[in-house]
Design an enzyme around this catalytic site. Structure first.
Site, PDB file in Angstrom:
ATOM      1  N   CYS A 118     -57.103  40.116  67.401  1.00  0.00           N
ATOM      2  CA  CYS A 118     -56.468  39.138  68.297  1.00  0.00           C
ATOM      3  C   CYS A 118     -55.008  38.895  67.957  1.00  0.00           C
ATOM      4  O   CYS A 118     -54.267  38.350  68.764  1.00  0.00           O
ATOM      5  CB  CYS A 118     -57.249  37.838  68.299  1.00  0.00           C
ATOM      6  SG  CYS A 118     -58.852  38.066  69.069  1.00  0.00           S
ATOM      7  N   HIS A 259     -52.736  32.386  71.332  1.00  0.00           N
ATOM      8  CA  HIS A 259     -53.828  33.313  71.646  1.00  0.00           C
ATOM      9  C   HIS A 259     -54.923  32.532  72.354  1.00  0.00           C
ATOM     10  O   HIS A 259     -55.224  31.396  71.985  1.00  0.00           O
ATOM     11  CB  HIS A 259     -54.344  33.933  70.346  1.00  0.00           C
ATOM     12  CG  HIS A 259     -55.596  34.723  70.544  1.00  0.00           C
ATOM     13  ND1 HIS A 259     -55.698  35.723  71.486  1.00  0.00           N
ATOM     14  CD2 HIS A 259     -56.816  34.651  69.933  1.00  0.00           C
ATOM     15  CE1 HIS A 259     -56.922  36.232  71.448  1.00  0.00           C
ATOM     16  NE2 HIS A 259     -57.614  35.596  70.526  1.00  0.00           N
ATOM     17  N   ASN A 289     -61.023  35.591  76.639  1.00  0.00           N
ATOM     18  CA  ASN A 289     -60.286  36.144  75.497  1.00  0.00           C
ATOM     19  C   ASN A 289     -60.098  37.646  75.704  1.00  0.00           C
ATOM     20  O   ASN A 289     -61.029  38.422  75.517  1.00  0.00           O
ATOM     21  CB  ASN A 289     -61.069  35.849  74.212  1.00  0.00           C
ATOM     22  CG  ASN A 289     -60.371  36.377  72.964  1.00  0.00           C
ATOM     23  OD1 ASN A 289     -59.366  37.094  73.052  1.00  0.00           O
ATOM     24  ND2 ASN A 289     -60.905  36.045  71.811  1.00  0.00           N
TER      25      ASN A 289
END
Ligand code: UT7
Length: 334
Positions: A118, A259, A289
Protein backbone atom coordinates in the site's frame (compact mmCIF):
# COMPACT_ATOMS: atom_id res chain seq x y z
CA UNK A 1 15.13 13.57 2.99
CA UNK A 2 17.68 16.22 2.07
CA UNK A 3 17.86 17.26 -1.58
CA UNK A 4 21.53 17.51 -2.59
CA UNK A 5 20.80 17.73 -6.30
CA UNK A 6 20.52 20.84 -8.46
CA UNK A 7 16.76 20.49 -9.03
CA UNK A 8 13.50 19.98 -7.22
CA UNK A 9 11.05 17.42 -8.61
CA UNK A 10 7.58 18.78 -9.32
CA UNK A 11 4.40 16.98 -10.31
CA UNK A 12 3.36 18.39 -13.69
CA UNK A 13 0.53 16.06 -14.72
CA UNK A 14 -1.84 13.43 -13.35
CA UNK A 15 -4.17 10.81 -14.84
CA UNK A 16 -6.19 7.84 -13.68
CA UNK A 17 -8.24 4.90 -14.88
CA UNK A 18 -10.85 2.78 -13.14
CA UNK A 19 -12.71 -0.17 -14.69
CA UNK A 20 -16.41 0.35 -15.50
CA UNK A 21 -17.74 -2.60 -13.51
CA UNK A 22 -19.04 -1.52 -10.10
CA UNK A 23 -19.32 -4.02 -7.24
CA UNK A 24 -21.52 -2.63 -4.47
CA UNK A 25 -21.80 -3.93 -0.91
CA UNK A 26 -25.07 -5.71 -1.68
CA UNK A 27 -23.14 -7.99 -4.02
CA UNK A 28 -21.39 -9.57 -1.02
CA UNK A 29 -24.65 -9.86 0.97
CA UNK A 30 -25.87 -12.36 -1.62
CA UNK A 31 -23.37 -15.06 -0.67
CA UNK A 32 -21.51 -14.00 2.51
CA UNK A 33 -22.49 -13.33 6.11
CA UNK A 34 -22.01 -9.58 5.79
CA UNK A 35 -24.07 -6.51 5.06
CA UNK A 36 -23.89 -3.04 3.59
CA UNK A 37 -24.20 -1.35 6.97
CA UNK A 38 -21.27 -3.26 8.52
CA UNK A 39 -19.04 -2.58 5.53
CA UNK A 40 -19.87 1.13 5.36
CA UNK A 41 -19.54 1.83 9.06
CA UNK A 42 -16.42 -0.30 9.66
CA UNK A 43 -14.56 0.74 6.48
CA UNK A 44 -16.24 3.68 4.71
CA UNK A 45 -16.53 1.65 1.50
CA UNK A 46 -19.80 1.64 -0.50
CA UNK A 47 -18.52 0.18 -3.75
CA UNK A 48 -15.37 -0.79 -5.59
CA UNK A 49 -14.39 -1.44 -9.22
CA UNK A 50 -13.47 -4.76 -10.76
CA UNK A 51 -11.47 -5.30 -13.94
CA UNK A 52 -12.47 -8.08 -16.36
CA UNK A 53 -10.92 -11.46 -15.55
CA UNK A 54 -8.96 -11.58 -18.81
CA UNK A 55 -7.36 -8.14 -18.43
CA UNK A 56 -4.14 -7.54 -16.43
CA UNK A 57 -2.90 -4.67 -14.24
CA UNK A 58 -0.97 -3.16 -17.18
CA UNK A 59 -4.30 -2.61 -19.00
CA UNK A 60 -5.30 -0.05 -16.38
CA UNK A 61 -1.79 1.43 -16.03
CA UNK A 62 -1.53 2.07 -19.79
CA UNK A 63 -4.85 3.93 -19.75
CA UNK A 64 -3.91 5.99 -16.71
CA UNK A 65 -0.67 7.03 -18.43
CA UNK A 66 -2.49 7.85 -21.68
CA UNK A 67 -4.80 10.16 -19.76
CA UNK A 68 -1.79 11.82 -18.08
CA UNK A 69 -0.05 12.39 -21.44
CA UNK A 70 -3.22 13.95 -22.80
CA UNK A 71 -3.51 16.25 -19.78
CA UNK A 72 0.13 17.36 -20.22
CA UNK A 73 -0.20 17.46 -24.01
CA UNK A 74 3.02 15.56 -24.67
CA UNK A 75 3.96 12.37 -26.53
CA UNK A 76 5.20 9.17 -24.94
CA UNK A 77 8.60 9.55 -26.65
CA UNK A 78 9.42 12.36 -24.19
CA UNK A 79 9.33 9.99 -21.22
CA UNK A 80 12.74 8.88 -19.83
CA UNK A 81 11.65 6.49 -17.10
CA UNK A 82 8.54 4.60 -16.01
CA UNK A 83 8.30 3.34 -12.43
CA UNK A 84 5.44 0.99 -11.64
CA UNK A 85 4.16 0.53 -8.10
CA UNK A 86 2.20 -2.72 -7.85
CA UNK A 87 1.64 -5.90 -5.84
CA UNK A 88 -0.25 -7.42 -8.73
CA UNK A 89 2.21 -7.41 -11.64
CA UNK A 90 0.91 -8.99 -14.85
CA UNK A 91 3.34 -11.86 -14.14
CA UNK A 92 6.43 -12.44 -12.00
CA UNK A 93 8.60 -11.32 -14.91
CA UNK A 94 9.09 -9.50 -17.20
CA UNK A 95 8.30 -6.51 -15.04
CA UNK A 96 5.04 -4.68 -15.62
CA UNK A 97 7.17 -1.64 -16.53
CA UNK A 98 8.49 -3.57 -19.56
CA UNK A 99 4.97 -4.57 -20.59
CA UNK A 100 3.69 -1.00 -20.27
CA UNK A 101 6.72 0.38 -22.14
CA UNK A 102 5.95 -1.94 -25.06
CA UNK A 103 2.21 -1.24 -25.06
CA UNK A 104 2.78 2.52 -25.08
CA UNK A 105 5.72 2.42 -27.51
CA UNK A 106 7.81 4.37 -25.00
CA UNK A 107 10.99 3.91 -26.98
CA UNK A 108 13.10 6.38 -25.00
CA UNK A 109 12.13 5.09 -21.55
CA UNK A 110 13.58 2.50 -19.25
CA UNK A 111 11.73 1.32 -16.18
CA UNK A 112 11.18 -1.06 -13.32
CA UNK A 113 8.61 -2.17 -10.75
CA UNK A 114 8.61 -1.37 -7.05
CA UNK A 115 6.84 -3.54 -4.51
CA UNK A 116 5.94 -1.83 -1.25
CA UNK A 117 2.27 -2.86 -1.07
CA UNK A 118 0.00 0.00 0.00
CA UNK A 119 3.02 2.30 0.26
CA UNK A 120 4.12 1.39 -3.27
CA UNK A 121 3.16 4.75 -4.70
CA UNK A 122 4.96 6.90 -2.13
CA UNK A 123 8.05 4.66 -2.21
CA UNK A 124 8.06 4.92 -6.03
CA UNK A 125 7.52 8.68 -5.93
CA UNK A 126 10.46 9.06 -3.55
CA UNK A 127 12.59 6.92 -5.88
CA UNK A 128 11.52 8.87 -8.97
CA UNK A 129 12.25 12.13 -7.17
CA UNK A 130 15.95 11.21 -6.94
CA UNK A 131 16.27 10.80 -10.72
CA UNK A 132 14.82 14.26 -11.22
CA UNK A 133 16.72 15.99 -8.40
CA UNK A 134 20.05 14.70 -9.69
CA UNK A 135 19.37 16.09 -13.16
CA UNK A 136 19.83 12.70 -14.82
CA UNK A 137 16.18 12.48 -16.01
CA UNK A 138 13.76 15.09 -17.30
CA UNK A 139 10.39 13.33 -17.42
CA UNK A 140 9.60 10.43 -15.12
CA UNK A 141 6.24 8.69 -14.81
CA UNK A 142 5.17 6.94 -11.62
CA UNK A 143 2.12 4.76 -12.05
CA UNK A 144 0.38 3.00 -9.17
CA UNK A 145 -1.68 0.13 -10.51
CA UNK A 146 -3.31 -2.83 -8.83
CA UNK A 147 -5.77 -5.49 -9.87
CA UNK A 148 -6.52 -6.57 -6.32
CA UNK A 149 -9.35 -8.81 -7.53
CA UNK A 150 -6.62 -11.13 -8.89
CA UNK A 151 -5.30 -11.89 -5.39
CA UNK A 152 -8.50 -11.59 -3.33
CA UNK A 153 -10.23 -14.59 -1.79
CA UNK A 154 -13.87 -13.76 -2.44
CA UNK A 155 -14.95 -16.28 0.19
CA UNK A 156 -13.09 -14.44 2.98
CA UNK A 157 -15.38 -11.73 4.32
CA UNK A 158 -12.50 -10.24 6.34
CA UNK A 159 -10.68 -9.13 3.20
CA UNK A 160 -12.81 -9.43 0.06
CA UNK A 161 -15.00 -6.43 0.86
CA UNK A 162 -11.96 -4.16 1.19
CA UNK A 163 -10.19 -4.19 -2.14
CA UNK A 164 -10.72 -2.75 -5.61
CA UNK A 165 -8.97 -2.40 -8.98
CA UNK A 166 -7.58 0.92 -10.29
CA UNK A 167 -4.55 2.72 -11.71
CA UNK A 168 -3.29 6.30 -11.55
CA UNK A 169 -0.15 8.07 -12.70
CA UNK A 170 1.82 11.24 -12.08
CA UNK A 171 4.55 12.92 -14.12
CA UNK A 172 7.64 14.39 -12.45
CA UNK A 173 9.78 17.11 -14.04
CA UNK A 174 12.67 19.24 -12.76
CA UNK A 175 12.57 22.85 -11.59
CA UNK A 176 15.39 25.08 -10.39
CA UNK A 177 12.98 26.58 -7.83
CA UNK A 178 13.85 24.79 -4.59
CA UNK A 179 10.67 26.05 -2.92
CA UNK A 180 8.19 24.12 -5.04
CA UNK A 181 7.42 20.50 -5.92
CA UNK A 182 8.38 17.66 -3.58
CA UNK A 183 9.81 19.34 -0.50
CA UNK A 184 10.33 16.39 1.83
CA UNK A 185 9.89 12.66 2.17
CA UNK A 186 10.00 10.36 5.19
CA UNK A 187 9.96 6.61 4.39
CA UNK A 188 9.91 3.73 6.89
CA UNK A 189 9.78 -0.06 6.97
CA UNK A 190 9.43 -2.58 9.79
CA UNK A 191 9.55 -6.25 8.84
CA UNK A 192 8.03 -7.23 12.18
CA UNK A 193 4.65 -6.37 10.67
CA UNK A 194 4.98 -8.97 7.90
CA UNK A 195 3.11 -11.60 9.87
CA UNK A 196 -0.13 -9.61 9.88
CA UNK A 197 -0.48 -8.87 6.18
CA UNK A 198 0.99 -11.00 3.41
CA UNK A 199 0.59 -13.25 0.40
CA UNK A 200 2.67 -16.36 1.06
CA UNK A 201 2.22 -18.33 -2.16
CA UNK A 202 3.94 -17.97 -5.52
CA UNK A 203 7.36 -16.78 -4.33
CA UNK A 204 10.55 -18.80 -3.85
CA UNK A 205 9.53 -19.85 -0.32
CA UNK A 206 6.26 -21.37 -1.47
CA UNK A 207 6.34 -21.81 -5.25
CA UNK A 208 2.97 -22.63 -6.78
CA UNK A 209 1.92 -26.25 -6.19
CA UNK A 210 -1.49 -27.90 -5.90
CA UNK A 211 -1.00 -27.73 -2.15
CA UNK A 212 -0.32 -23.96 -2.05
CA UNK A 213 -3.35 -23.36 -4.23
CA UNK A 214 -5.54 -25.66 -2.09
CA UNK A 215 -4.42 -23.70 0.97
CA UNK A 216 -5.31 -20.43 -0.77
CA UNK A 217 -1.80 -19.07 -0.29
CA UNK A 218 -2.02 -16.94 -3.43
CA UNK A 219 -4.51 -14.62 -1.83
CA UNK A 220 -4.13 -11.65 0.51
CA UNK A 221 -4.05 -12.67 4.16
CA UNK A 222 -4.69 -9.96 6.75
CA UNK A 223 -5.15 -9.82 10.51
CA UNK A 224 -7.16 -6.63 10.25
CA UNK A 225 -7.30 -5.64 13.88
CA UNK A 226 -3.50 -5.66 14.31
CA UNK A 227 -2.90 -3.83 11.04
CA UNK A 228 -5.57 -1.30 11.94
CA UNK A 229 -3.93 -0.49 15.27
CA UNK A 230 -0.48 -0.11 13.74
CA UNK A 231 -1.75 1.82 10.72
CA UNK A 232 -3.56 4.41 12.83
CA UNK A 233 -0.42 5.09 14.82
CA UNK A 234 2.11 4.79 11.96
CA UNK A 235 0.27 6.96 9.47
CA UNK A 236 -0.81 9.62 11.96
CA UNK A 237 2.67 9.86 13.51
CA UNK A 238 4.52 10.24 10.23
CA UNK A 239 2.00 12.71 8.80
CA UNK A 240 2.31 14.85 11.90
CA UNK A 241 6.10 14.50 11.85
CA UNK A 242 6.51 15.80 8.29
CA UNK A 243 4.30 18.78 9.10
CA UNK A 244 6.30 19.64 12.23
CA UNK A 245 9.66 19.06 10.59
CA UNK A 246 8.80 21.56 7.86
CA UNK A 247 7.41 24.15 10.27
CA UNK A 248 3.91 23.93 8.85
CA UNK A 249 0.70 24.35 10.81
CA UNK A 250 -2.54 22.60 9.96
CA UNK A 251 -4.10 25.76 8.54
CA UNK A 252 -1.29 25.96 5.97
CA UNK A 253 -2.01 22.44 4.67
CA UNK A 254 -4.47 22.33 1.77
CA UNK A 255 -4.87 18.54 1.68
CA UNK A 256 -3.95 15.36 3.44
CA UNK A 257 -3.85 12.67 0.73
CA UNK A 258 -4.06 9.46 2.72
CA UNK A 259 -3.91 5.87 1.53
CA UNK A 260 -7.52 4.69 1.30
CA UNK A 261 -7.61 1.53 3.42
CA UNK A 262 -10.19 2.42 6.03
CA UNK A 263 -12.11 5.65 6.63
CA UNK A 264 -11.53 5.31 10.37
CA UNK A 265 -7.74 5.28 9.83
CA UNK A 266 -8.04 8.34 7.58
CA UNK A 267 -10.13 10.21 10.16
CA UNK A 268 -7.71 9.39 12.99
CA UNK A 269 -4.82 10.68 10.90
CA UNK A 270 -6.64 13.93 10.02
CA UNK A 271 -7.60 14.48 13.67
CA UNK A 272 -4.00 14.06 14.78
CA UNK A 273 -2.97 16.70 12.24
CA UNK A 274 -5.81 19.02 13.23
CA UNK A 275 -7.32 18.96 9.73
CA UNK A 276 -11.05 19.34 9.02
CA UNK A 277 -12.88 16.87 6.77
CA UNK A 278 -12.81 19.12 3.70
CA UNK A 279 -9.01 19.11 3.72
CA UNK A 280 -8.79 15.34 3.33
CA UNK A 281 -8.85 13.71 -0.09
CA UNK A 282 -11.17 10.72 -0.06
CA UNK A 283 -12.40 8.28 -2.71
CA UNK A 284 -12.55 5.10 -0.60
CA UNK A 285 -16.37 5.10 -0.76
CA UNK A 286 -16.19 4.62 -4.55
CA UNK A 287 -13.10 2.47 -5.06
CA UNK A 288 -12.26 0.70 -1.78
CA UNK A 289 -8.60 -0.04 -1.22
CA UNK A 290 -6.90 -0.09 -4.62
CA UNK A 291 -3.45 -0.44 -2.99
CA UNK A 292 -0.85 1.43 -5.10
CA UNK A 293 -3.49 3.47 -6.93
CA UNK A 294 -5.25 5.10 -3.96
CA UNK A 295 -3.11 8.23 -3.47
CA UNK A 296 -2.55 9.16 -7.14
CA UNK A 297 -6.20 8.48 -8.03
CA UNK A 298 -7.30 10.87 -5.27
CA UNK A 299 -4.93 13.56 -6.51
CA UNK A 300 -6.00 13.04 -10.11
CA UNK A 301 -9.72 13.23 -9.29
CA UNK A 302 -9.36 16.33 -7.12
CA UNK A 303 -7.15 17.99 -9.73
CA UNK A 304 -9.68 17.15 -12.44
CA UNK A 305 -12.42 18.73 -10.32
CA UNK A 306 -10.34 21.93 -10.11
CA UNK A 307 -9.77 21.55 -6.37
CA UNK A 308 -5.95 21.60 -6.40
CA UNK A 309 -4.14 24.82 -7.21
CA UNK A 310 -0.61 26.14 -7.51
CA UNK A 311 1.05 26.72 -4.14
CA UNK A 312 -1.17 24.23 -2.24
CA UNK A 313 0.62 22.13 0.36
CA UNK A 314 -0.29 18.44 0.10
CA UNK A 315 0.80 15.74 2.54
CA UNK A 316 0.69 12.27 1.03
CA UNK A 317 0.68 9.46 3.62
CA UNK A 318 0.43 5.71 3.53
CA UNK A 319 0.73 2.56 5.61
CA UNK A 320 0.79 -1.00 4.32
CA UNK A 321 2.15 -4.52 4.23
CA UNK A 322 5.74 -4.95 5.23
CA UNK A 323 5.15 -2.91 7.25
CA UNK A 324 5.88 0.00 4.94
CA UNK A 325 4.81 3.55 5.60
CA UNK A 326 5.72 7.18 5.14
CA UNK A 327 4.79 10.72 4.16
CA UNK A 328 5.67 13.11 1.35
CA UNK A 329 5.26 16.89 1.41
CA UNK A 330 4.40 18.48 -1.93
CA UNK A 331 3.92 22.12 -2.85
CA UNK A 332 1.72 21.95 -5.93
CA UNK A 333 3.44 23.49 -8.92
CA UNK A 334 0.82 24.10 -11.62
O1 UT7 B 1 -4.05 -1.23 3.11
C1 UT7 B 1 -3.06 -1.87 3.87
C2 UT7 B 1 -3.27 -1.73 5.29
N1 UT7 B 1 -4.53 -2.30 5.69
C3 UT7 B 1 -5.29 -1.64 6.51
O2 UT7 B 1 -4.96 -0.56 6.91
C4 UT7 B 1 -6.54 -2.34 7.01
C5 UT7 B 1 -6.61 -2.25 8.50
N2 UT7 B 1 -7.72 -2.95 9.09
C6 UT7 B 1 -9.02 -2.61 8.93
O3 UT7 B 1 -9.32 -1.73 8.15
C7 UT7 B 1 -10.05 -3.26 9.79
O4 UT7 B 1 -9.41 -4.03 10.78
C8 UT7 B 1 -11.05 -4.17 9.01
C9 UT7 B 1 -11.98 -3.31 8.20
C10 UT7 B 1 -10.29 -5.14 8.12
C11 UT7 B 1 -11.90 -4.95 10.01
O5 UT7 B 1 -12.56 -4.05 10.90
P1 UT7 B 1 -12.49 -4.27 12.49
O6 UT7 B 1 -13.33 -3.23 13.09
O7 UT7 B 1 -11.04 -4.29 12.86
O8 UT7 B 1 -13.16 -5.65 12.65
P2 UT7 B 1 -12.56 -6.98 13.27
O9 UT7 B 1 -11.58 -7.60 12.34
O10 UT7 B 1 -12.15 -6.72 14.67
O11 UT7 B 1 -13.86 -7.85 13.30
C12 UT7 B 1 -14.96 -7.52 14.14
C13 UT7 B 1 -16.04 -8.52 13.88
C14 UT7 B 1 -15.55 -9.96 13.90
O12 UT7 B 1 -16.53 -10.77 14.46
P3 UT7 B 1 -16.39 -11.33 15.97
O13 UT7 B 1 -15.11 -12.06 15.99
O14 UT7 B 1 -16.36 -10.09 16.81
O15 UT7 B 1 -17.60 -12.16 16.13
C15 UT7 B 1 -15.39 -10.30 12.45
O16 UT7 B 1 -15.51 -11.67 12.18
O17 UT7 B 1 -16.58 -8.31 12.57
C16 UT7 B 1 -16.54 -9.53 11.84
N3 UT7 B 1 -16.36 -9.26 10.43
C17 UT7 B 1 -17.39 -8.99 9.62
N4 UT7 B 1 -18.70 -8.89 9.83
C18 UT7 B 1 -19.49 -8.58 8.79
C19 UT7 B 1 -15.22 -9.22 9.72
N5 UT7 B 1 -15.47 -8.93 8.44
C20 UT7 B 1 -16.83 -8.78 8.35
C21 UT7 B 1 -17.69 -8.47 7.29
N6 UT7 B 1 -19.00 -8.38 7.55
N7 UT7 B 1 -17.25 -8.26 6.03
Amino acid sequence: MENKGPYNAMITAVGHYVPDRVIDNKYFEQYLDTNDEWIRTRTGISERRRLDKDKPTSYMAVRAIQSLLKNRNIGIEEIDLIIVATVTPDMIYPSTACIIQKELGAKNAWGFDILAACSGFIFSLTTAMQFIQSGSHKKVIVVGADKMSAITNFEDRNTCILFGDAAAAILLEPTEDKNIGILDSIMRIDGEGGKYLHQLGGGSLNPATHDTVDKKMHFVYQEGKNVFKDAVKGMADVSYEIMQKNDLTSDQISYLVPHQANMRIITACAERMGLPEDKVMVNIHKYGNATSATIPSCISEYWQAGKVKKGDYLILSSFGAGYTWGSILVKWAY
